[in-house]
Design an enzyme around this catalytic site. Structure first.
Site, short mmCIF file in Angstrom:
data_model
loop_
_atom_site.label_atom_id
_atom_site.label_comp_id
_atom_site.label_asym_id
_atom_site.label_seq_id
_atom_site.Cartn_x
_atom_site.Cartn_y
_atom_site.Cartn_z
N GLU A 1 8.52 15.84 16.02
CA GLU A 1 9.07 15.56 14.68
C GLU A 1 8.51 16.58 13.69
O GLU A 1 7.30 16.66 13.49
CB GLU A 1 8.69 14.14 14.26
CG GLU A 1 9.33 13.74 12.94
CD GLU A 1 8.96 12.32 12.51
OE1 GLU A 1 7.77 11.96 12.59
OE2 GLU A 1 9.87 11.59 12.08
N LYS B 1 0.88 -1.17 0.00
CA LYS B 1 0.00 0.00 0.00
C LYS B 1 0.91 1.22 0.00
O LYS B 1 1.44 1.61 1.05
CB LYS B 1 -0.87 -0.08 1.24
CG LYS B 1 -2.08 0.74 1.40
CD LYS B 1 -2.23 1.99 0.66
CE LYS B 1 -2.43 3.15 1.59
NZ LYS B 1 -1.90 4.42 1.06
N CYS C 1 12.89 9.96 8.58
CA CYS C 1 12.63 9.50 9.94
C CYS C 1 13.88 9.65 10.79
O CYS C 1 13.81 9.93 11.98
CB CYS C 1 12.20 8.05 9.92
SG CYS C 1 13.37 6.97 9.09
N GLU D 1 7.92 0.86 11.89
CA GLU D 1 9.08 1.76 11.74
C GLU D 1 8.50 3.17 11.75
O GLU D 1 7.92 3.61 10.76
CB GLU D 1 9.79 1.48 10.42
CG GLU D 1 10.45 0.12 10.33
CD GLU D 1 11.74 0.04 11.14
OE1 GLU D 1 12.13 1.04 11.78
OE2 GLU D 1 12.35 -1.04 11.13
P1 NAD Z 1 1.73 8.33 7.59
O1 NAD Z 1 1.70 7.61 8.88
O2 NAD Z 1 0.82 9.48 7.39
O3 NAD Z 1 1.45 7.33 6.38
C1 NAD Z 1 2.19 6.13 6.21
C2 NAD Z 1 1.38 5.15 5.40
O4 NAD Z 1 0.25 4.75 6.19
C3 NAD Z 1 0.79 5.71 4.11
O5 NAD Z 1 0.81 4.71 3.11
C4 NAD Z 1 -0.64 6.03 4.51
O6 NAD Z 1 -1.52 6.04 3.39
C5 NAD Z 1 -0.95 4.89 5.44
N1 NAD Z 1 -2.05 5.12 6.40
C6 NAD Z 1 -2.62 6.30 6.76
N2 NAD Z 1 -3.59 6.09 7.66
C7 NAD Z 1 -3.62 4.76 7.89
C8 NAD Z 1 -4.40 3.91 8.76
N3 NAD Z 1 -5.34 4.40 9.56
N4 NAD Z 1 -4.15 2.59 8.75
C9 NAD Z 1 -3.18 2.07 7.97
N5 NAD Z 1 -2.42 2.82 7.13
C10 NAD Z 1 -2.64 4.15 7.10
O7 NAD Z 1 3.26 8.73 7.38
P2 NAD Z 1 3.89 9.61 6.22
O8 NAD Z 1 3.46 11.02 6.47
O9 NAD Z 1 3.65 8.99 4.90
O10 NAD Z 1 5.44 9.42 6.54
C11 NAD Z 1 6.10 10.17 7.48
C12 NAD Z 1 6.25 9.42 8.78
O11 NAD Z 1 6.90 8.18 8.55
C13 NAD Z 1 7.16 10.16 9.73
O12 NAD Z 1 6.66 10.09 11.03
C14 NAD Z 1 8.47 9.40 9.62
O13 NAD Z 1 9.33 9.54 10.71
C15 NAD Z 1 8.00 8.01 9.42
N6 NAD Z 1 9.07 7.21 8.80
C16 NAD Z 1 9.70 6.23 9.52
C17 NAD Z 1 10.74 5.49 8.96
C18 NAD Z 1 11.47 4.42 9.74
O14 NAD Z 1 12.12 3.58 9.13
N7 NAD Z 1 11.40 4.40 11.04
C19 NAD Z 1 11.12 5.75 7.65
C20 NAD Z 1 10.45 6.76 6.95
C21 NAD Z 1 9.42 7.46 7.53
#
Ligand code: NAD
Length: 482
Positions: A385, A175, A284, A250
């Site tokens: 963040e 997804k 992240c 993650e």
């Molecule tokens: P997000 O949490 O908004 O979205 C991540 C994914 O989850 C997307 O595909 C989104 O469509 C999906 N999603 C949204 N609502 C959902 C739900 N209720 N149930 C299941 N899936 C859902 O994150 P983002 O804005 O895309 O990314 C940024 C975040 O990701 C930051 O907090 C960043 O730190 C984190 N991140 C972590 C790592 C790591 O390896 N630890 C790496 C990259 C990004």
């Protein structure tokens, strides 16, 4: 202008979504570049059913692990063949510079190569038990795995978990983030070309709030991997809890990059800049808190600012661009909101904080590299963040003070230490509350190195040999030999 229509891949077929189409935008202009299928919960359920059938099918279930490894290796080779094109797609959809996008695609291919080699090395054990018995363990595929991917590294973070999942014999539903689906759809064409059996790899595009819970909470899903924010992680945990489905999370970070008085200040300044301005700070593991010993603070900040001024701001695909736009208008507004917060909290805005003035950049989501100094550890800009090119610089006077500040946040993903003193480096490596620590460079990882966070930064870890544990389940077999 009619936009290209991008369908999603379910059960070996490219299909429309039950929720219509959603435009994907170029973050450098906010112009639409493609219409992408938007899935309904029913589409998600069809993908799960397809992945379940493919799991049971002998074509995949009985495939010799060495052949499975060869398929993953072929996929890596195809990705390397099309690397430039995949990277261009990523750069256009996400905004990151072409140079960064090529680096990400190359890292993704490397990850596939690494896990391809592990496909036939998933071994069990023989356990000494009482009596004339044989006790052995098998590691079997986990089953149907769901991979929910964020927008900041849409291809690389997807492949980070897809590679071990496929190598271990699972089936996959990806997804992508709704903002950045294009590179994963392009990658899916390579998966087809590599020759994976139908239904082994599926991509479901659309709204996270709609598709995410439908996948994470589905009873036929055996494992969920989310890379995303903490609130989404909590939602995924709740959905997965219904069926006691294992998860890897993650999540976010507020990583400290700690520079001591004995550090190589030139290198530390560059490392600190990469750590916060790469990928426009949408990382992240961004080193978003720069902790600097008071005796080298001014010199370090001066060098960092001078270096950051050399970074050309521009569209990702433009030659020489070093700092691309943020992913969306909404995200830019959120990050700029933090610039206001920092100013209100009394930090000093030493660099940036505005949108660049060049007319050519007026319609994109650009933000100057931004540095706050005189930041106190409890300010919001030092705790939350921001996920943009905004650095909070905090002074410290002693090692103990540095350690206390470094650990005093809810996150624990990554930490950097800059020192020539080996015993201090090891003390900090041991005492920092972070899943990853780098010394005298920032940031760094490899497909071989575990990647995961402590505290609110997540559960479990990706990459490295131990990633295969999540994608396999252990069975213990005891034979009474009489
Ligand atoms: P997000 O949490 O908004 O979205 C991540 C994914 O989850 C997307 O595909 C989104 O469509 C999906 N999603 C949204 N609502 C959902 C739900 N209720 N149930 C299941 N899936 C859902 O994150 P983002 O804005 O895309 O990314 C940024 C975040 O990701 C930051 O907090 C960043 O730190 C984190 N991140 C972590 C790592 C790591 O390896 N630890 C790496 C990259 C990004």
């Amino acid at each position: 202008m009619t936009l290209p229509r991008e369908k999603m891949l379910i059960d070996g077929a490219w299909v429309d979504g039950g929720a219509g189409w959603r435009a994907s935008l170029d973050p450098a202009t906010n112009e639409p570049i493609a219409d992408v299928a938007s899935a309904s919960p029913e589409d998600a359920a069809r993908a799960v059913a397809a992945a379940k059938r493919a799991l049971a099918d002998a074509a995949w279930r009985r495939m010799d692990p060495s052949d499975r490894g060869r398929l993953v290796a072929r996929l890596a080779a195809l990705l390397r063949r099309d690397l430039d094109d995949v990277a261009r797609t990523e750069s256009l959809d996400n905004g990151k510079t072409l140079r960064e996008a090529k680096g990400d695609a190359s890292f993704a291919a490397w990850t596939l190569e690494y896990f391809a080699g592990l496909a036939d090395k998933v071994e069990g054990a023989v356990i000494p038990v009482p009596g004339n018995r044989l006790n052995y363990t098998r590691r079997e595929p986990l089953g149907v795995t769901v991979h929910i991917v964020p927008w900041n590294y849409p291809l690389q973070l997807g492949v980070r978990s897809i590679a071990p999942a496929l190598a271990a014999g699972n089936t996959v539903i990806v997804k992508p983030a709704s903002e950045t689906p294009l590179s994963m759809l392009r990658f899916a064409k390579l998966v087809e070309e590599a020759g994976f059996p139908k239904g082994v790899f599926n991509v479901v595009t659309g709204s996270g709030a709609v598709v995410g819970p439908a996948l994470a909470g589905h009873p036929d899903v055996d494992g969920v991997v989310l890379t995303g924010s903490v609130p989404t992680g909590q939602e995924v945990l709740k959905a997965a809890a219904r069926n006691v489905t294992p998860v890897t999370l993650e999540l976010g970070g507020k990583s400290p990059n700690v520079v001591f008085a004995d550090a190589d200040i030139e290198k530390a300044a560059k490392g600190a800049a990469f750590g916060i301005f790469m990928n426009a700070g949408q990382m992240c593991w961004a080193g978003s808190r720069l902790l600097v010993h008071e005796s080298v603070h001014d010199a370090l900040v001066e060098k960092l600012v001078a270096f950051a001024r050399t970074w050309k701001i521009g569209p990702g695909l433009e030659k020489d661009s070093r700092l691309g736009p943020l992913v969306s208008k909404d995200h830019l507004a959120k990050v700029m909101g933090y610039v206001d917060v920092g100013a209100r909290e009394g930090a000093t805005l030493t660099m940036g904080g505005r949108r660049p003035q060049a007319p050519a950049l007026a319609h994109g989501n650009f933000l100057e590299p931004t540095v706050f100094t005189d930041v106190a550890p409890k300010m919001r800009i030092a705790q939350e963040e921001i996920f943009g090119p905004v650095l909070s610089v905090i002074k410290f006077g002693s090692d103990d003070e540095a350690l206390a500040i470094a650990n005093d946040v809810e996150f624990g993903l990554y930490a950097g230490v800059w020192t020539k003193d080996l015993s201090r480096a090891h003390r900090f490596a041991a005492e920092l509350e972070a899943g990853m620590v780098s010394v005298n460079e920032y940031p760094v990882t490899f497909p071989q190195s575990p990647f995961g966070g402590f505290k609110a930064s997540g559960i479990g870890s990706e990459q490295g040999l131990t990633a295969m544990h999540f994608y396999t389940r252990q069975k213990s077999v005891i034979l009474n030999l009489g």
